[in-house]
Design a protein around this motif. Structure first.
Motif, PDB file in Angstrom:
ATOM      1  N   HIS A  34       0.822  -1.211   0.000  1.00 46.13           N
ATOM      2  CA  HIS A  34       0.000   0.000   0.000  1.00 46.13           C
ATOM      3  C   HIS A  34       0.863   1.271   0.000  1.00 46.13           C
ATOM      4  CE1 HIS A  34      -3.127   2.874   1.062  1.00 46.13           C
ATOM      5  NE2 HIS A  34      -4.009   1.932   0.727  1.00 46.13           N
ATOM      6  N   PRO A  35       0.490   2.269  -0.829  1.00 41.32           N
ATOM      7  CA  PRO A  35       1.270   3.517  -0.926  1.00 41.32           C
ATOM      8  C   PRO A  35       1.512   4.222   0.406  1.00 41.32           C
ATOM      9  CG  PRO A  35      -0.363   3.410  -2.676  1.00 41.32           C
ATOM     10  CD  PRO A  35      -0.643   2.244  -1.763  1.00 41.32           C
ATOM     11  N   ILE A  36       0.554   4.146   1.321  1.00 39.99           N
ATOM     12  CA  ILE A  36       0.721   4.807   2.620  1.00 39.99           C
ATOM     13  C   ILE A  36       1.909   4.220   3.376  1.00 39.99           C
ATOM     14  CG2 ILE A  36      -0.348   5.162   4.891  1.00 39.99           C
ATOM     15  CD1 ILE A  36      -3.015   5.399   3.558  1.00 39.99           C
ATOM     16  N   LEU A  37       2.132   2.913   3.206  1.00 42.39           N
ATOM     17  CA  LEU A  37       3.219   2.239   3.908  1.00 42.39           C
ATOM     18  C   LEU A  37       4.583   2.545   3.298  1.00 42.39           C
ATOM     19  CD1 LEU A  37       1.558  -1.267   4.417  1.00 42.39           C
ATOM     20  CD2 LEU A  37       1.557   0.693   5.976  1.00 42.39           C
ATOM     21  N   LYS A  38       4.597   3.192   2.145  1.00 46.22           N
ATOM     22  CA  LYS A  38       5.849   3.532   1.472  1.00 46.22           C
ATOM     23  C   LYS A  38       6.366   4.913   1.871  1.00 46.22           C
ATOM     24  CE  LYS A  38       4.310   1.005  -2.637  1.00 46.22           C
ATOM     25  NZ  LYS A  38       4.118   1.096  -4.107  1.00 46.22           N
ATOM     26  N   GLN A  39       5.605   5.601   2.690  1.00 47.03           N
ATOM     27  CA  GLN A  39       6.018   6.928   3.129  1.00 47.03           C
ATOM     28  C   GLN A  39       6.902   6.813   4.368  1.00 47.03           C
ATOM     29  OE1 GLN A  39       2.365   9.060   3.814  1.00 47.03           O
ATOM     30  NE2 GLN A  39       1.653   8.820   1.704  1.00 47.03           N
ATOM     31  N   SER A  40       7.982   7.561   4.360  1.00 45.78           N
ATOM     32  CA  SER A  40       8.911   7.510   5.492  1.00 45.78           C
ATOM     33  C   SER A  40       9.357   8.911   5.878  1.00 45.78           C
ATOM     34  CB  SER A  40      10.138   6.655   5.150  1.00 45.78           C
ATOM     35  OG  SER A  40      10.829   7.188   4.033  1.00 45.78           O
ATOM     36  N   VAL A  41       9.785   9.022   7.112  1.00 45.13           N
ATOM     37  CA  VAL A  41      10.329  10.283   7.630  1.00 45.13           C
ATOM     38  C   VAL A  41      11.800  10.055   7.960  1.00 45.13           C
ATOM     39  CG1 VAL A  41      10.203  12.036   9.431  1.00 45.13           C
ATOM     40  CG2 VAL A  41       8.094  10.992   8.549  1.00 45.13           C
ATOM     41  N   ILE A  42      12.661  10.850   7.368  1.00 44.89           N
ATOM     42  CA  ILE A  42      14.095  10.696   7.577  1.00 44.89           C
ATOM     43  C   ILE A  42      14.594  11.720   8.589  1.00 44.89           C
ATOM     44  CG2 ILE A  42      16.377  10.886   6.502  1.00 44.89           C
ATOM     45  CD1 ILE A  42      15.239   9.764   3.973  1.00 44.89           C
ATOM     46  N   SER A  43      15.206  11.202   9.644  1.00 46.40           N
ATOM     47  CA  SER A  43      15.850  12.054  10.641  1.00 46.40           C
ATOM     48  C   SER A  43      17.357  11.877  10.497  1.00 46.40           C
ATOM     49  CB  SER A  43      15.394  11.676  12.054  1.00 46.40           C
ATOM     50  OG  SER A  43      14.000  11.809  12.191  1.00 46.40           O
ATOM     51  N   PRO A  44      18.053  12.831   9.888  1.00 46.62           N
ATOM     52  CA  PRO A  44      19.502  12.686   9.650  1.00 46.62           C
ATOM     53  C   PRO A  44      20.270  12.488  10.957  1.00 46.62           C
ATOM     54  CG  PRO A  44      18.604  14.533   8.409  1.00 46.62           C
ATOM     55  CD  PRO A  44      17.539  14.106   9.373  1.00 46.62           C
ATOM     56  N   LEU A  45      21.095  11.450  11.001  1.00 42.85           N
ATOM     57  CA  LEU A  45      21.902  11.150  12.182  1.00 42.85           C
ATOM     58  C   LEU A  45      23.377  11.264  11.826  1.00 42.85           C
ATOM     59  CD1 LEU A  45      20.006   8.000  13.521  1.00 42.85           C
ATOM     60  CD2 LEU A  45      19.773  10.368  14.300  1.00 42.85           C
ATOM     61  N   LEU A  46      24.110  11.967  12.652  1.00 39.80           N
ATOM     62  CA  LEU A  46      25.541  12.118  12.433  1.00 39.80           C
ATOM     63  C   LEU A  46      26.222  10.770  12.623  1.00 39.80           C
ATOM     64  CD1 LEU A  46      27.380  14.543  11.745  1.00 39.80           C
ATOM     65  CD2 LEU A  46      27.919  14.707  14.180  1.00 39.80           C
ATOM     66  N   LYS A  47      27.050  10.348  11.650  1.00 38.28           N
ATOM     67  CA  LYS A  47      27.682   9.035  11.697  1.00 38.28           C
ATOM     68  C   LYS A  47      28.609   8.909  12.909  1.00 38.28           C
ATOM     69  CE  LYS A  47      27.547   8.441   6.679  1.00 38.28           C
ATOM     70  NZ  LYS A  47      28.340   8.282   5.435  1.00 38.28           N
ATOM     71  N   LYS A  48      29.344   9.972  13.211  1.00 38.59           N
ATOM     72  CA  LYS A  48      30.215  10.005  14.373  1.00 38.59           C
ATOM     73  C   LYS A  48      30.122  11.385  15.016  1.00 38.59           C
ATOM     74  CE  LYS A  48      33.638   6.667  12.674  1.00 38.59           C
ATOM     75  NZ  LYS A  48      35.080   6.460  12.342  1.00 38.59           N
ATOM     76  N   ALA A  49      30.193  11.409  16.330  1.00 40.39           N
ATOM     77  CA  ALA A  49      30.054  12.684  17.050  1.00 40.39           C
ATOM     78  C   ALA A  49      31.165  13.662  16.725  1.00 40.39           C
ATOM     79  CB  ALA A  49      30.009  12.425  18.552  1.00 40.39           C
ATOM     80  N   THR A  50      32.310  13.147  16.269  1.00 43.09           N
ATOM     81  CA  THR A  50      33.469  14.005  15.992  1.00 43.09           C
ATOM     82  C   THR A  50      33.448  14.600  14.592  1.00 43.09           C
ATOM     83  OG1 THR A  50      34.718  12.035  15.314  1.00 43.09           O
ATOM     84  CG2 THR A  50      34.926  12.751  17.613  1.00 43.09           C
ATOM     85  N   LEU A  51      32.498  14.204  13.746  1.00 40.24           N
ATOM     86  CA  LEU A  51      32.457  14.684  12.362  1.00 40.24           C
ATOM     87  C   LEU A  51      31.870  16.089  12.267  1.00 40.24           C
ATOM     88  CD1 LEU A  51      31.252  11.445  10.527  1.00 40.24           C
ATOM     89  CD2 LEU A  51      33.573  12.355  10.661  1.00 40.24           C
ATOM     90  N   ASP A  52      32.180  16.748  11.170  1.00 35.43           N
ATOM     91  CA  ASP A  52      31.702  18.109  10.923  1.00 35.43           C
ATOM     92  C   ASP A  52      30.190  18.102  10.693  1.00 35.43           C
ATOM     93  OD1 ASP A  52      31.295  20.731  10.256  1.00 35.43           O
ATOM     94  OD2 ASP A  52      32.468  20.678   8.395  1.00 35.43           O
ATOM     95  N   LYS A  53      29.443  18.824  11.518  1.00 35.35           N
ATOM     96  CA  LYS A  53      27.993  18.847  11.430  1.00 35.35           C
ATOM     97  C   LYS A  53      27.492  19.610  10.206  1.00 35.35           C
ATOM     98  CE  LYS A  53      27.219  18.461  16.426  1.00 35.35           C
ATOM     99  NZ  LYS A  53      26.580  19.076  17.615  1.00 35.35           N
ATOM    100  N   ASP A  54      28.349  20.424   9.603  1.00 32.40           N
ATOM    101  CA  ASP A  54      27.946  21.207   8.435  1.00 32.40           C
ATOM    102  C   ASP A  54      28.158  20.458   7.117  1.00 32.40           C
ATOM    103  OD1 ASP A  54      27.229  23.384  10.031  1.00 32.40           O
ATOM    104  OD2 ASP A  54      29.291  24.126  10.071  1.00 32.40           O
ATOM    105  N   GLN A  55      28.751  19.267   7.194  1.00 30.38           N
ATOM    106  CA  GLN A  55      29.001  18.468   6.004  1.00 30.38           C
ATOM    107  C   GLN A  55      27.886  17.433   5.852  1.00 30.38           C
ATOM    108  OE1 GLN A  55      31.566  19.092   3.904  1.00 30.38           O
ATOM    109  NE2 GLN A  55      30.831  17.522   2.490  1.00 30.38           N
ATOM    110  N   LEU A  56      27.077  17.572   4.794  1.00 32.50           N
ATOM    111  CA  LEU A  56      25.910  16.703   4.628  1.00 32.50           C
ATOM    112  C   LEU A  56      26.276  15.234   4.474  1.00 32.50           C
ATOM    113  CD1 LEU A  56      23.683  18.868   2.226  1.00 32.50           C
ATOM    114  CD2 LEU A  56      23.521  18.617   4.710  1.00 32.50           C
TER     115      LEU A  56
END
Length: 226
Positions: A34-56
Protein backbone atom coordinates in the motif's frame (compact mmCIF):
# COMPACT_ATOMS: atom_id res chain seq x y z
CA UNK A 1 -2.99 7.01 33.28
CA UNK A 2 -0.46 4.21 32.79
CA UNK A 3 -2.95 1.62 34.09
CA UNK A 4 -5.62 2.96 31.74
CA UNK A 5 -3.32 2.72 28.69
CA UNK A 6 -2.20 -0.78 29.64
CA UNK A 7 -5.79 -1.97 30.07
CA UNK A 8 -6.84 -0.40 26.76
CA UNK A 9 -3.92 -2.06 24.95
CA UNK A 10 -4.82 -5.49 26.34
CA UNK A 11 -8.46 -5.13 25.29
CA UNK A 12 -7.68 -3.98 21.75
CA UNK A 13 -4.75 -6.38 21.13
CA UNK A 14 -6.91 -9.25 19.72
CA UNK A 15 -8.69 -6.85 17.35
CA UNK A 16 -5.38 -5.36 16.20
CA UNK A 17 -4.02 -8.84 15.48
CA UNK A 18 -7.02 -9.71 13.33
CA UNK A 19 -6.85 -6.51 11.27
CA UNK A 20 -3.05 -6.74 10.91
CA UNK A 21 -3.33 -10.33 9.69
CA UNK A 22 -6.04 -9.28 7.22
CA UNK A 23 -3.96 -6.42 5.82
CA UNK A 24 -0.93 -8.71 5.57
CA UNK A 25 -2.89 -11.39 3.72
CA UNK A 26 -4.39 -8.86 1.28
CA UNK A 27 -0.97 -7.34 0.57
CA UNK A 28 0.73 -10.67 -0.17
CA UNK A 29 -2.15 -12.23 -2.13
CA UNK A 30 -2.64 -9.15 -4.33
CA UNK A 31 1.07 -8.48 -4.82
CA UNK A 32 0.61 -4.88 -3.71
CA UNK A 33 2.32 -2.84 -0.99
CA UNK A 34 0.00 0.00 0.00
CA UNK A 35 1.27 3.52 -0.93
CA UNK A 36 0.72 4.81 2.62
CA UNK A 37 3.22 2.24 3.91
CA UNK A 38 5.85 3.53 1.47
CA UNK A 39 6.02 6.93 3.13
CA UNK A 40 8.91 7.51 5.49
CA UNK A 41 10.33 10.28 7.63
CA UNK A 42 14.09 10.70 7.58
CA UNK A 43 15.85 12.05 10.64
CA UNK A 44 19.50 12.69 9.65
CA UNK A 45 21.90 11.15 12.18
CA UNK A 46 25.54 12.12 12.43
CA UNK A 47 27.68 9.03 11.70
CA UNK A 48 30.21 10.01 14.37
CA UNK A 49 30.05 12.68 17.05
CA UNK A 50 33.47 14.01 15.99
CA UNK A 51 32.46 14.68 12.36
CA UNK A 52 31.70 18.11 10.92
CA UNK A 53 27.99 18.85 11.43
CA UNK A 54 27.95 21.21 8.43
CA UNK A 55 29.00 18.47 6.00
CA UNK A 56 25.91 16.70 4.63
CA UNK A 57 27.82 13.54 3.67
CA UNK A 58 28.57 12.98 7.38
CA UNK A 59 24.91 12.19 8.08
CA UNK A 60 23.19 8.81 7.82
CA UNK A 61 19.67 9.00 6.28
CA UNK A 62 17.83 6.54 8.51
CA UNK A 63 14.18 6.15 7.50
CA UNK A 64 11.50 5.95 10.16
CA UNK A 65 8.87 3.59 8.77
CA UNK A 66 5.44 2.70 10.08
CA UNK A 67 5.00 -0.23 12.45
CA UNK A 68 2.60 -1.97 10.07
CA UNK A 69 5.13 -1.64 7.24
CA UNK A 70 7.81 -3.34 9.33
CA UNK A 71 5.45 -6.14 10.39
CA UNK A 72 4.69 -6.97 6.75
CA UNK A 73 8.39 -6.73 5.86
CA UNK A 74 9.28 -9.09 8.71
CA UNK A 75 6.89 -11.76 7.43
CA UNK A 76 8.22 -11.38 3.87
CA UNK A 77 11.80 -11.54 5.16
CA UNK A 78 11.04 -14.79 7.01
CA UNK A 79 9.45 -16.41 3.96
CA UNK A 80 12.17 -15.17 1.61
CA UNK A 81 14.92 -16.40 3.93
CA UNK A 82 13.26 -19.82 4.07
CA UNK A 83 13.07 -19.90 0.26
CA UNK A 84 16.77 -19.01 -0.10
CA UNK A 85 17.88 -21.47 2.58
CA UNK A 86 15.81 -24.45 1.42
CA UNK A 87 17.01 -24.01 -2.17
CA UNK A 88 20.67 -23.29 -1.29
CA UNK A 89 20.48 -19.86 -2.94
CA UNK A 90 22.40 -17.93 -0.30
CA UNK A 91 25.81 -16.70 -1.43
CA UNK A 92 28.38 -18.94 0.37
CA UNK A 93 30.83 -16.01 0.44
CA UNK A 94 28.43 -13.76 2.33
CA UNK A 95 29.71 -13.07 5.85
CA UNK A 96 27.09 -10.68 7.19
CA UNK A 97 23.29 -10.57 7.37
CA UNK A 98 23.37 -14.39 7.30
CA UNK A 99 22.77 -16.77 10.19
CA UNK A 100 26.02 -18.16 11.67
CA UNK A 101 28.07 -16.07 9.21
CA UNK A 102 28.88 -12.75 10.87
CA UNK A 103 31.65 -10.28 10.08
CA UNK A 104 33.55 -11.89 12.97
CA UNK A 105 33.45 -15.20 11.07
CA UNK A 106 34.86 -13.34 8.08
CA UNK A 107 37.78 -11.92 10.05
CA UNK A 108 38.63 -15.28 11.63
CA UNK A 109 38.65 -16.99 8.26
CA UNK A 110 40.96 -14.35 6.73
CA UNK A 111 43.28 -14.49 9.74
CA UNK A 112 43.50 -18.28 9.50
CA UNK A 113 44.15 -18.14 5.77
CA UNK A 114 46.97 -15.60 6.19
CA UNK A 115 48.60 -17.56 9.03
CA UNK A 116 48.58 -20.71 6.90
CA UNK A 117 50.08 -18.79 3.98
CA UNK A 118 52.87 -17.43 6.19
CA UNK A 119 53.57 -20.93 7.49
CA UNK A 120 53.85 -22.16 3.88
CA UNK A 121 56.15 -19.23 3.01
CA UNK A 122 53.71 -17.84 0.48
CA UNK A 123 53.02 -14.21 -0.43
CA UNK A 124 49.50 -12.98 0.31
CA UNK A 125 47.67 -9.95 -1.03
CA UNK A 126 44.55 -8.52 0.60
CA UNK A 127 42.33 -6.02 -1.24
CA UNK A 128 39.44 -4.27 0.53
CA UNK A 129 36.55 -2.52 -1.19
CA UNK A 130 34.16 -0.40 0.86
CA UNK A 131 30.83 0.06 -0.91
CA UNK A 132 29.89 3.63 -0.03
CA UNK A 133 26.18 4.18 0.61
CA UNK A 134 25.64 0.54 -0.31
CA UNK A 135 21.93 0.35 0.45
CA UNK A 136 21.25 3.44 -1.67
CA UNK A 137 22.33 1.48 -4.77
CA UNK A 138 19.50 -1.06 -4.56
CA UNK A 139 17.30 0.11 -7.44
CA UNK A 140 14.70 -1.58 -9.64
CA UNK A 141 17.32 -3.62 -11.52
CA UNK A 142 17.17 -6.04 -8.59
CA UNK A 143 13.75 -7.18 -9.84
CA UNK A 144 15.37 -8.93 -12.83
CA UNK A 145 17.83 -10.64 -10.51
CA UNK A 146 15.09 -11.78 -8.17
CA UNK A 147 13.53 -13.58 -11.12
CA UNK A 148 16.59 -14.92 -12.98
CA UNK A 149 18.86 -15.71 -10.01
CA UNK A 150 16.45 -16.60 -7.22
CA UNK A 151 13.35 -18.02 -8.93
CA UNK A 152 10.90 -15.35 -7.72
CA UNK A 153 7.96 -14.89 -10.11
CA UNK A 154 4.28 -14.02 -10.31
CA UNK A 155 2.52 -12.19 -7.50
CA UNK A 156 5.61 -12.40 -5.27
CA UNK A 157 7.73 -10.55 -7.84
CA UNK A 158 4.88 -8.07 -8.29
CA UNK A 159 4.90 -7.49 -4.53
CA UNK A 160 8.61 -6.60 -4.56
CA UNK A 161 8.05 -4.34 -7.56
CA UNK A 162 5.28 -2.56 -5.67
CA UNK A 163 7.41 -2.43 -2.50
CA UNK A 164 10.30 -0.71 -4.27
CA UNK A 165 8.32 1.67 -6.50
CA UNK A 166 6.65 5.00 -5.80
CA UNK A 167 8.26 5.50 -2.39
CA UNK A 168 8.45 8.94 -0.82
CA UNK A 169 10.17 10.59 2.12
CA UNK A 170 10.15 13.72 4.22
CA UNK A 171 13.09 15.07 6.16
CA UNK A 172 12.60 16.02 9.80
CA UNK A 173 15.04 18.41 11.47
CA UNK A 174 14.30 19.28 15.07
CA UNK A 175 10.55 19.94 15.00
CA UNK A 176 10.39 20.90 11.33
CA UNK A 177 9.16 18.44 8.68
CA UNK A 178 9.89 19.30 5.05
CA UNK A 179 7.70 18.53 2.06
CA UNK A 180 7.53 15.05 0.52
CA UNK A 181 9.97 13.91 -2.19
CA UNK A 182 10.13 10.75 -4.34
CA UNK A 183 12.52 8.00 -3.29
CA UNK A 184 13.72 5.33 -5.75
CA UNK A 185 15.86 3.04 -3.56
CA UNK A 186 15.37 0.68 -0.65
CA UNK A 187 15.29 2.85 2.51
CA UNK A 188 17.91 2.52 5.22
CA UNK A 189 16.21 1.30 8.37
CA UNK A 190 13.93 -1.13 6.52
CA UNK A 191 13.68 -4.80 7.51
CA UNK A 192 14.19 -6.13 3.98
CA UNK A 193 17.09 -3.81 3.11
CA UNK A 194 19.99 -6.06 4.27
CA UNK A 195 18.53 -9.21 2.68
CA UNK A 196 17.84 -7.46 -0.63
CA UNK A 197 21.35 -6.04 -0.56
CA UNK A 198 23.09 -9.41 -0.34
CA UNK A 199 20.86 -10.71 -3.14
CA UNK A 200 21.70 -7.64 -5.18
CA UNK A 201 25.47 -8.26 -4.87
CA UNK A 202 25.37 -11.99 -5.64
CA UNK A 203 26.23 -11.55 -9.37
CA UNK A 204 29.29 -9.51 -8.39
CA UNK A 205 30.41 -12.35 -6.12
CA UNK A 206 30.05 -14.82 -9.01
CA UNK A 207 32.14 -12.55 -11.24
CA UNK A 208 34.96 -12.36 -8.68
CA UNK A 209 34.86 -16.13 -8.20
CA UNK A 210 35.56 -16.62 -11.91
CA UNK A 211 38.93 -14.89 -11.36
CA UNK A 212 39.98 -17.51 -8.76
CA UNK A 213 40.18 -15.07 -5.85
CA UNK A 214 39.06 -15.83 -2.31
CA UNK A 215 36.54 -13.14 -1.44
CA UNK A 216 34.01 -12.23 1.23
CA UNK A 217 31.07 -9.85 1.38
CA UNK A 218 29.42 -7.38 2.22
CA UNK A 219 32.51 -5.14 2.47
CA UNK A 220 34.16 -6.92 -0.41
CA UNK A 221 37.58 -8.35 0.32
CA UNK A 222 39.84 -10.15 -2.14
CA UNK A 223 42.48 -12.50 -0.84
CA UNK A 224 45.04 -14.30 -2.96
CA UNK A 225 48.11 -16.34 -2.07
CA UNK A 226 51.15 -16.69 -4.34
Amino acid sequence: MHCFCTGWAKKTAPLCKVHTALILDMSLSSGEFHPILKQSVISPLLKKATLDKDQLSNYRPISNLSLLSKIIERVVEYRLTHHLSSNNLFNPNQSAYCKLHSTETDLLYIHDHLINAIGSKKISCLCLLDLSAAFDTIDHSILTRLSSWFGIHGSVLNWFKSYLSSRSFRVKCDNHVLSSHPFVWCPQGSVLGPLLFIMYTTPLSTLISSSYFWHFLPHIQWLTTL
